[in-house]
Scaffold this active site. Sequence first.
Site, mmCIF file in Angstrom:
data_model
loop_
_atom_site.group_PDB
_atom_site.id
_atom_site.type_symbol
_atom_site.label_atom_id
_atom_site.label_comp_id
_atom_site.label_asym_id
_atom_site.label_seq_id
_atom_site.Cartn_x
_atom_site.Cartn_y
_atom_site.Cartn_z
ATOM 1 C CG HIS A 1 -1.949 0.995 1.289
ATOM 2 N ND1 HIS A 1 -1.719 2.302 1.656
ATOM 3 C CD2 HIS A 1 -3.266 0.908 0.978
ATOM 4 C CE1 HIS A 1 -2.868 2.981 1.581
ATOM 5 N NE2 HIS A 1 -3.820 2.156 1.164
ATOM 6 C CB CYS B 1 -4.256 3.559 -2.407
ATOM 7 S SG CYS B 1 -5.305 4.479 -1.261
ATOM 8 C CG HIS C 1 -7.438 0.887 -1.135
ATOM 9 N ND1 HIS C 1 -6.587 1.112 -0.075
ATOM 10 C CD2 HIS C 1 -7.774 -0.424 -1.078
ATOM 11 C CE1 HIS C 1 -6.417 -0.016 0.593
ATOM 12 N NE2 HIS C 1 -7.116 -0.965 -0.002
ATOM 13 C CG ASP D 1 -9.607 3.927 0.982
ATOM 14 O OD1 ASP D 1 -9.921 3.486 2.093
ATOM 15 O OD2 ASP D 1 -8.432 4.034 0.611
ATOM 16 C CG HIS D 2 -10.504 6.686 4.275
ATOM 17 N ND1 HIS D 2 -9.350 7.406 4.345
ATOM 18 C CD2 HIS D 2 -10.201 5.437 4.694
ATOM 19 C CE1 HIS D 2 -8.388 6.634 4.809
ATOM 20 N NE2 HIS D 2 -8.871 5.436 5.023
ATOM 21 C CE1 TYR E 1 -11.872 1.561 5.677
ATOM 22 C CE2 TYR E 1 -10.790 3.026 7.240
ATOM 23 C CZ TYR E 1 -10.750 2.245 6.096
ATOM 24 O OH TYR E 1 -9.600 2.147 5.374
HETATM 25 C C1 DNO Z 1 -6.524 3.577 5.554
HETATM 26 C C2 DNO Z 1 -6.039 2.412 4.835
HETATM 27 C C3 DNO Z 1 -4.719 1.985 5.411
HETATM 28 C C4 DNO Z 1 -4.287 0.702 4.820
HETATM 29 C C5 DNO Z 1 -2.979 0.227 5.264
HETATM 30 C C6 DNO Z 1 -2.509 -0.862 4.351
HETATM 31 O O1 DNO Z 1 -7.589 3.564 6.007
HETATM 32 O O2 DNO Z 1 -6.037 2.586 3.485
HETATM 33 O O3 DNO Z 1 -4.847 1.811 6.769
HETATM 34 O O4 DNO Z 1 -5.177 -0.278 5.201
HETATM 35 O O5 DNO Z 1 -2.052 1.227 5.291
HETATM 36 O O6 DNO Z 1 -1.574 -1.630 4.985
#
Ligand code: DNO
Length: 359
Positions: A206, A244, A271, A316-317, A330
């Site tokens: 990531h 991401c 992501h 993602d978020h 989340y």
């Molecule tokens: C944030 C996520 C990160 C991700 C880690 C991957 O919410 O995208 O916490 O899970 O960094 O290891």
Amino acid sequence: MNMTFRWYGRGNDTVTLEHVKQIPGVKGIVWALHHKPVGEVWEIEEIKAETEYIQSHGFHAEVVESVNVHEAIKLGSEERGRYIEHYKQTIRNLSAFGVKVICYNFMPIFDWTRTDMFRPLEDGSTALFFEKAKVESLEPQELIRTVEDASDLTLPGWEPEKMAQIKELFEAYRAVDEEQLWTNLSFFLKEILPVAEAHGIQMAIHPDDPPWPIFGLPRIITGEASYEKLRAISDSPSNCITLCTGSMGANPANDMVEIAKTYAGLAPFSHIRNVKIFENGDFIETSHLTKDGSINIQGVMAELHKQDYNGYVRPDHGRHIWGEQCRPGYGLYDRALGIMYLNGLWDAYESMAKKEVEL
Ligand code: DNO
């Protein structure tokens, strides 16, 4: 595209799998054994219980995020051998339950970092916010004090057991610059990739979030050049990335459409989220809609579609909307909206490709 949703587990998440079931198009759950201290082996029985629970709701459990890497490995310290052996065993154990992708990161001490988890947006929702000057002005000593006082700078992505040793960790990282961190990543990968490859698992690193050094600690997965270096370590089919958009895209120098064009093939997992970047380098996480933020989500999805992307995707978020009380970033509602936007774009590109619609 294989749409997934990240879930923190029973009793550890305000969202339930019954909720996720009602979001159209979700095939799998992105999971982890969140209660496990970093560095311990994930045991067969625990993996079995979690994957069976997920599968009993009609989802696959093929993606794990994250199996975190112990600081001894990132530091390259003497005890790393033991933790690398544990990591290999976790890979073997996960493969026995159909896991195909393991997401991990190589950020020293801290995972994703924000300065405000509930920053109001104009529409009345709140979202994760990063104030660059605030982070830059924090001397490590002051940061250590704030973390030790358990102030609001302690984030859900930061592991509590690590925060207890924060002073020692900062001390240990004084000897680790970017180059040394690359050497330590390379050592780790050369050990684990043969095991991952033999067990049909792709290791998807990531990006650092944000993608630049913070608190005087090195960060190395920050842009396109990092991917070249990563592949130079090993061209194993298991040496992969997590694409991401929100993490890497927080640096405007990273054009996420271009990065998707070149590297989506290396990314079994994506992501997708948007961020709005301000001129002073601050950023806030917006809705997934392209025009709400600085990242061309539409362009990234078009690129994935062009490449016939069949990797795992997750929104993602999200923002916190409609009064939802949830883990920062989340919640259920805004991530569900995000999924529908991504599904909508995908469907539109699909019909255009089949010439069902013409523009
Ligand atoms: C944030 C996520 C990160 C991700 C880690 C991957 O919410 O995208 O916490 O899970 O960094 O290891």
